[in-house]
Design a protein around this motif. Sequence first.
Motif, short mmCIF file in Angstrom:
data_model
loop_
_atom_site.label_atom_id
_atom_site.label_comp_id
_atom_site.label_asym_id
_atom_site.label_seq_id
_atom_site.Cartn_x
_atom_site.Cartn_y
_atom_site.Cartn_z
N ILE A 94 0.84 -1.20 0.00
CA ILE A 94 0.00 0.00 0.00
C ILE A 94 0.87 1.25 0.00
O ILE A 94 0.59 2.23 -0.71
N SER A 95 1.94 1.24 0.78
CA SER A 95 2.83 2.41 0.84
C SER A 95 3.49 2.67 -0.50
O SER A 95 3.87 3.81 -0.79
N ARG A 96 3.66 1.65 -1.32
CA ARG A 96 4.24 1.80 -2.66
C ARG A 96 3.18 2.10 -3.71
O ARG A 96 3.48 2.10 -4.91
N ASN A 97 1.96 2.30 -3.26
CA ASN A 97 0.83 2.52 -4.17
C ASN A 97 0.63 1.31 -5.08
O ASN A 97 0.27 1.44 -6.25
N GLU A 98 0.90 0.13 -4.53
CA GLU A 98 0.68 -1.13 -5.25
C GLU A 98 -0.17 -2.07 -4.40
O GLU A 98 0.22 -3.21 -4.14
N PRO A 99 -1.34 -1.63 -3.92
CA PRO A 99 -2.16 -2.50 -3.08
C PRO A 99 -2.69 -3.68 -3.88
O PRO A 99 -2.84 -3.60 -5.10
#
Length: 424
Positions: A94-99
């Motif tokens: 999520i922090s990498r914008n890859e949820p």
Amino acid sequence: MSLFAHRKRGLLIILLQLAAVLFTGCIREDGHGSASTNPEAKASITFVAAEYSSSTKPYFEKLVKDFETKYPNIKVELQVINWDILDSAYNTMISRNEPPDLLLTNIYAHFAKDGLLNSMDDILSKELKDDIYPYLMESSKMEGTQYTVPYVATIRQLYYNKDIYNEVGITQPPTDWKSLEEDARKIKETKQVDGFGVDLTDNEIWAYLSYFFYGAGGGWMRNGEWAINSPENVEGITFLKDLYAKGLTDAEPTVTTRDEKQRILGNGKLGMLISGNYFEAVVPHEYPGLKWGKGPIPVKEGQTPLVLGVQDVLMSFKTDHTNKEALSKFLDFMYESARYEEFVLREGFLPTIQTVGSKLAKDDPAMKQNLDAIKTAKFYPIQDPAWSAVLNATRNMGQTVLLGQTSPKQALDRLQQIALNKSH
């Protein structure tokens, strides 16, 4: 808190698994996952699932393979992750914008509050939605929106070793705190084994807090407001601490997990513990000669008998690749009766869909009893956005309370303040 998990793998395995997650993230193949409603267009789904047992990963790998055979235009990228590192893994994504497009875990409301989740009303087929037990859907809603769907459920009860009971002269399981203490003392003094197993590790502490909160007549919330530091809850945790101080619990409540204690009970070195109904599928299989019984969770004298229910849920994160039609097909496939029944029986869960629940209850009196019991069960407040922070804050409080470094009241005051802060 999660349902059934063999959580304590070797440290090396866990570190390697986490490393794999951090490096791979949620990689998608080029050309997959465009937000399209065209059934002929290629789509991808990233699915992150909790690992309940050694059977979980093989089951989901076969499910994905069968699904891709049926729907060759939909690619499913699966990661089955041990509970010990699951939170850190998906939070990294999520922090990498890859949820992940689909996540199976036990908390969700803080994600919904932050606007990260799709509404399941836009994904679930009518047939599947109508098949899920309505009373299990309630805690998956926030402000009228269905953000998750319950995948599996359990109820918690007291399980005991019948041979130990017989040897020390206990004829029935304790139903109140007084008899719990008396029976634990009798087992300890007569058999020289631990009387009552308690799990205050960072895997399960919120469950044992719940048993003694509700058992005292308290709970996490009251009339929709947080009430963690209520006098009833303080009384419940004080009683639990006193059991430990008197040597009537196992010696290491903050070290050995529920799953480990189940094996200790199966091996004849523990009298009783509170666990989920998966106990009935797993422990007798590992210890075929075990004679076991079950009873209600003991409560304070005069309180209503307690049933605690737990459920894990599926949620869908908003991504640039979200394909709701593909997700809908995948969910229908996951819950297909024969396939879903296999998973429930393999892992020792209660089904959340009526077609499977009715079939299993017809053939199994214990399943019928458990499904009837969960209708009136109390659940964790997973629909409140502050629950995630409260749950995390409980993880390390067991040792400080048991060792007297902080009082039960001080510990619960802190949890209450965290809940209030996160609610605003």
